[in-house]
Design a protein around this motif. Structure first.
Motif, PDB file in Angstrom:
ATOM      1  N   LEU A   1       0.944  -1.242  -0.064  1.00  0.00           N
ATOM      2  CA  LEU A   1       0.074   0.035  -0.083  1.00  0.00           C
ATOM      3  C   LEU A   1       0.663   1.265  -0.084  1.00  0.00           C
ATOM      4  O   LEU A   1       0.721   1.985  -0.752  1.00  0.00           O
ATOM      5  CB  LEU A   1      -0.998  -0.053   1.080  1.00  0.00           C
ATOM      6  CG  LEU A   1      -1.970   1.200   1.182  1.00  0.00           C
ATOM      7  CD1 LEU A   1      -3.071   1.095   0.132  1.00  0.00           C
ATOM      8  CD2 LEU A   1      -2.920   0.863   2.455  1.00  0.00           C
ATOM      9  N   LEU A   2       1.839   1.285   0.748  1.00  0.00           N
ATOM     10  CA  LEU A   2       2.886   2.295   1.023  1.00  0.00           C
ATOM     11  C   LEU A   2       3.644   2.414  -0.583  1.00  0.00           C
ATOM     12  O   LEU A   2       3.761   3.630  -1.116  1.00  0.00           O
ATOM     13  CB  LEU A   2       3.943   2.282   1.993  1.00  0.00           C
ATOM     14  CG  LEU A   2       3.213   2.624   3.492  1.00  0.00           C
ATOM     15  CD1 LEU A   2       4.129   2.204   4.525  1.00  0.00           C
ATOM     16  CD2 LEU A   2       2.383   3.765   3.481  1.00  0.00           C
TER      17      LEU A   2
ATOM     18  N   TYR B   1       2.865   1.753  -3.566  1.00  0.00           N
ATOM     19  CA  TYR B   1       2.131   1.649  -4.762  1.00  0.00           C
ATOM     20  C   TYR B   1       0.993   2.902  -4.461  1.00  0.00           C
ATOM     21  O   TYR B   1       0.108   2.985  -5.178  1.00  0.00           O
ATOM     22  CB  TYR B   1       1.434   0.510  -5.066  1.00  0.00           C
ATOM     23  CG  TYR B   1       2.538  -0.485  -5.681  1.00  0.00           C
ATOM     24  CD1 TYR B   1       3.599  -0.307  -6.408  1.00  0.00           C
ATOM     25  CD2 TYR B   1       2.535  -1.625  -4.882  1.00  0.00           C
ATOM     26  CE1 TYR B   1       4.541  -1.144  -6.645  1.00  0.00           C
ATOM     27  CE2 TYR B   1       3.594  -2.584  -5.111  1.00  0.00           C
ATOM     28  CZ  TYR B   1       4.437  -2.362  -5.988  1.00  0.00           C
ATOM     29  OH  TYR B   1       5.664  -3.280  -6.155  1.00  0.00           O
ATOM     30  N   GLN B   2       1.209   3.779  -3.493  1.00  0.00           N
ATOM     31  CA  GLN B   2       0.088   4.758  -3.199  1.00  0.00           C
ATOM     32  C   GLN B   2       0.173   5.675  -4.460  1.00  0.00           C
ATOM     33  O   GLN B   2      -0.976   6.249  -4.611  1.00  0.00           O
ATOM     34  CB  GLN B   2       0.469   5.592  -1.903  1.00  0.00           C
ATOM     35  CG  GLN B   2       1.836   6.353  -1.827  1.00  0.00           C
ATOM     36  CD  GLN B   2       2.169   6.828  -0.873  1.00  0.00           C
ATOM     37  OE1 GLN B   2       1.776   7.874  -0.288  1.00  0.00           O
ATOM     38  NE2 GLN B   2       3.044   6.314  -0.004  1.00  0.00           N
ATOM     39  N   LYS B   3       0.853   5.842  -5.355  1.00  0.00           N
ATOM     40  CA  LYS B   3       0.759   6.628  -6.506  1.00  0.00           C
ATOM     41  C   LYS B   3      -0.280   6.133  -7.450  1.00  0.00           C
ATOM     42  O   LYS B   3      -0.749   7.047  -8.329  1.00  0.00           O
ATOM     43  CB  LYS B   3       2.126   6.738  -7.336  1.00  0.00           C
ATOM     44  CG  LYS B   3       2.545   5.526  -7.920  1.00  0.00           C
ATOM     45  CD  LYS B   3       4.048   5.410  -8.656  1.00  0.00           C
ATOM     46  CE  LYS B   3       4.237   4.101  -8.885  1.00  0.00           C
ATOM     47  NZ  LYS B   3       5.799   4.002  -9.564  1.00  0.00           N
TER      48      LYS B   3
ATOM     49  N   LEU C   1      -3.021   5.083  -6.504  1.00  0.00           N
ATOM     50  CA  LEU C   1      -4.484   5.365  -5.554  1.00  0.00           C
ATOM     51  C   LEU C   1      -4.740   6.863  -5.649  1.00  0.00           C
ATOM     52  O   LEU C   1      -4.713   7.611  -4.740  1.00  0.00           O
ATOM     53  CB  LEU C   1      -4.085   4.918  -4.157  1.00  0.00           C
ATOM     54  CG  LEU C   1      -3.986   3.569  -4.290  1.00  0.00           C
ATOM     55  CD1 LEU C   1      -3.427   2.992  -2.903  1.00  0.00           C
ATOM     56  CD2 LEU C   1      -5.116   2.544  -4.653  1.00  0.00           C
TER      57      LEU C   1
ATOM     58  N   LYS D   1      -7.566   9.063   0.929  1.00  0.00           N
ATOM     59  CA  LYS D   1      -6.439   9.271   0.533  1.00  0.00           C
ATOM     60  C   LYS D   1      -5.456  10.156   1.607  1.00  0.00           C
ATOM     61  O   LYS D   1      -4.204   9.600   1.622  1.00  0.00           O
ATOM     62  CB  LYS D   1      -6.183  10.347  -0.452  1.00  0.00           C
ATOM     63  CG  LYS D   1      -4.987  10.446  -1.441  1.00  0.00           C
ATOM     64  CD  LYS D   1      -5.417  11.233  -2.559  1.00  0.00           C
ATOM     65  CE  LYS D   1      -3.829  11.450  -3.268  1.00  0.00           C
ATOM     66  NZ  LYS D   1      -4.217  12.218  -4.746  1.00  0.00           N
TER      67      LYS D   1
ATOM     68  N   PHE E   1      -2.539   8.364   3.845  1.00  0.00           N
ATOM     69  CA  PHE E   1      -1.212   8.166   3.507  1.00  0.00           C
ATOM     70  C   PHE E   1      -0.046   9.185   4.058  1.00  0.00           C
ATOM     71  O   PHE E   1       0.921   8.904   4.511  1.00  0.00           O
ATOM     72  CB  PHE E   1      -0.909   8.269   1.946  1.00  0.00           C
ATOM     73  CG  PHE E   1      -1.374   7.141   1.138  1.00  0.00           C
ATOM     74  CD1 PHE E   1      -0.525   5.907   1.366  1.00  0.00           C
ATOM     75  CD2 PHE E   1      -2.180   7.193   0.333  1.00  0.00           C
ATOM     76  CE1 PHE E   1      -1.283   4.681   0.753  1.00  0.00           C
ATOM     77  CE2 PHE E   1      -2.825   6.288  -0.446  1.00  0.00           C
ATOM     78  CZ  PHE E   1      -2.228   5.169  -0.333  1.00  0.00           C
TER      79      PHE E   1
ATOM     80  N   ASN F   1       2.819   7.556   6.486  1.00  0.00           N
ATOM     81  CA  ASN F   1       4.134   8.041   5.967  1.00  0.00           C
ATOM     82  C   ASN F   1       4.854   8.994   7.197  1.00  0.00           C
ATOM     83  O   ASN F   1       6.099   9.039   7.225  1.00  0.00           O
ATOM     84  CB  ASN F   1       4.115   8.935   4.599  1.00  0.00           C
ATOM     85  CG  ASN F   1       4.037   7.943   3.697  1.00  0.00           C
ATOM     86  OD1 ASN F   1       4.245   6.892   3.506  1.00  0.00           O
ATOM     87  ND2 ASN F   1       3.142   8.500   2.563  1.00  0.00           N
TER      88      ASN F   1
END
Length: 189
Positions: free
Chosen positions: A61-62, A64-66, A68, A150, A153, A157
């Motif tokens: 998830l972290l 490939y957050q781009k 989402l 969203k 993140f 992060n």
């Protein structure tokens, strides 16, 4: 009925107007690729990501957050299938205050020691999470199905995870007490 669970999930998501699906592959990825060639050849709504080295549900998830880009995204572990009234689930999520980062689907289990279980307050906000303990204080279990905003993140992060294999249940959910609401699915389990 001889239908792969992954196909049930993908068809369910498309039926509910999900515009893009990201499938994270690692274990048996060759079989998953063959599945896509058989059922969804060339379907550009499906993004397939192969992880040579497993990052875990949270690590993926972290990383490939781009992908989402939308304000909200849905996550499901596709090794099981449940009936979901997706509209009710979304309406519940959308009715939450802005300090809530997401909604976890839950269900009542007769075997709570085999599940991650949650405690919630009177507004269904997560107050405690216990992952597969011998004497669970509740039978309200995590279904491993989520809707996240969203904004999650920027919050996640801010933490420095000191390992590569990061799990949503084990590593993220405990950080999200008072920031995650629980929706009990009473129909699909």
């Amino acid at each position: 009925n001889d239908t792969p669970i992954l196909k049930l999930w993908i068809d369910f998501l498309f039926k509910n107007q999900i515009q893009k699906i990201i499938v994270n592959m690692h274990y048996l990825h060759e079989q998953v690729e063959k599945f896509f060639l058989s059922y969804y050849p060339g379907d550009e709504r499906i993004i397939k990501i192969y992880e040579e080295k497993l990052l875990g549900t949270g690590g993926s998830l972290l990383k490939y957050q781009k992908y989402l880009e939308s304000n909200q995204f849905f996550i499901a572990h596709t090794d099981n299938y449940v009936d979901i009234d997706f509209q009710k689930f979304m309406q519940f999520h959308n009715a939450q205050p802005s300090h809530i980062y997401g909604t976890m689907m839950t269900f009542r289990t007769t075997q709570p020691k085999n599940c991650g279980v949650v405690e919630i307050d009177n507004k269904n906000i997560l107050t405690n999470f216990y992952e597969k303990i011998s004497l669970p204080p509740t039978n309200l279990a995590n279904a491993a199905i989520y809707i996240f905003n969203k904004d999650i993140f920027s919050y996640l992060n801010s933490f420095k995870f000191k390992k590569e294999l990061i799990d949503i249940s084990v590593d993220f959910i405990p950080l999200l007490t008072n920031k995650l609401v629980c929706w009990e699915n009473k129909d699909g389990f």
